[in-house]
Design an enzyme around this catalytic site. Structure first.
Site, PDB file in Angstrom:
ATOM      1  CB  CYS A  97      -0.976  -0.043   1.172  1.00 49.56           C
ATOM      2  SG  CYS A  97      -2.373   1.093   1.003  1.00 49.56           S
ATOM      3  CG  HIS A 220      -3.342  -3.558   3.658  1.00 52.59           C
ATOM      4  ND1 HIS A 220      -2.269  -2.958   4.280  1.00 52.59           N
ATOM      5  CD2 HIS A 220      -4.022  -2.564   3.042  1.00 52.59           C
ATOM      6  CE1 HIS A 220      -2.302  -1.650   4.052  1.00 52.59           C
ATOM      7  NE2 HIS A 220      -3.355  -1.392   3.300  1.00 52.59           N
ATOM      8  CD  GLU A 222      -0.517  -5.807   5.992  1.00 53.44           C
ATOM      9  OE1 GLU A 222      -0.987  -4.658   5.900  1.00 53.44           O
ATOM     10  OE2 GLU A 222       0.001  -6.410   5.019  1.00 53.44           O
TER      11      GLU A 222
END
Length: 258
Positions: A97, A220, A222
């Site tokens: 990002c 994302h 994670e």
């Protein structure tokens, strides 16, 4: 047994998601370590001491001027030469990002005068789940993602639309196998909103450099490391994108160490 690879997580004021990245790396068998940009300028830490680097998401320096540009300028000033040597050595450098925006501003993926990450087509912050599909044979992530369909991923950004100066740039990216992931619906790649949340050309969600070891992506991983973080899964055996992503990264960095 091979040693756990040391993965540095680069930070400055305004970075977030660093904790999720830290624990994703750790749970995948890596040895994560935070590197504040001041650690580099003061000489307390060096990028050459790491087997891999990640620039996480967030709003570095408040996204003033444009997203990622201040972090890129500061990082280039204090460790630009070292980072390029790190990349030339074949070590993995991942930007997620805002981290992707930093990599683009530093010209580590492609000539920044010919490609950019700009405002979403909707002109607003887009935050939701979508899907992505691997469209290259990138050596870091191929075994985990290639030919295995689409994967749920969260997105959250206002400046994530990939735009090119001319179509020949996109052609070159395809020729060099630099288009790593594309936005998808639950079945396959699509240009349609909201699956393509920002209007990126050809639904591109992720790019690499020509060598394939510098990778930027807007989703994302994670934020979807565990199965319970997914909207739904078809079978009990389905793995989620985050675990596959970080397992692949850590395994690649470990294998490079012999």
């Amino acid at each position: 047994m091979k040693q756990s690879p040391k993965i540095g997580i680069l930070l400055m004021e305004g970075t977030n998601n660093e904790t999720e990245v830290y624990y994703s790396v750790k749970r995948s068998g890596g040895s994560p370590d935070f590197i504040h940009i001041n650690d580099l300028s003061a000489g307390r830490k060096r990028v050459s001491d790491y087997d891999g680097l990640i620039i996480p998401g967030g709003f570095s320096a408040g996204d003033y001027i444009r997203a990622g540009v201040i972090f890129a300028a500061r990082l280039g000033a204090v460790a630009g030469k070292e980072i390029r040597e790190f990349v030339d050595d074949g070590k993995p450098l991942i930007g997620i990002c805002n981290g992707f925006q930093v990599l683009m501003e530093m010209g580590l993926i492609y000539d920044r005068s010919k490609i950019t990450l700009t405002n979403n087509e909707s002109n607003r912050f887009e935050c939701r789940y979508t899907y992505m599909k691997m469209t290259s044979r990138n050596r870091i992530f191929q075994s985990g993602f290639y030919g295995k369909g689409v994967f749920q991923v969260p997105v959250a950004h206002a400046e994530g639309r990939i735009a090119v100066s001319e179509r020949s740039v996109l052609k070159k990216l395809y020729e060099n196998d630099q288009v790593v992931f594309k936005y998808s619906n639950e079945n396959d790649v699509t240009d349609e909103y909201p699956w393509n949340p920002n209007g990126s050309i050809d639904s591109v969600a992720s790019l690499s450099n020509e060598a394939g070891n510098v990778i930027g992506l807007m989703p994302h991983p994670e934020r979807i490391y565990y199965r319970y973080q997914a909207m739904y899964l078809e079978t009990e055996k389905d793995e989620v994108a985050g675990k596959i992503f970080y397992d692949s990264l850590v395994n690649y960095a470990r294998d490079r160490n012999g």
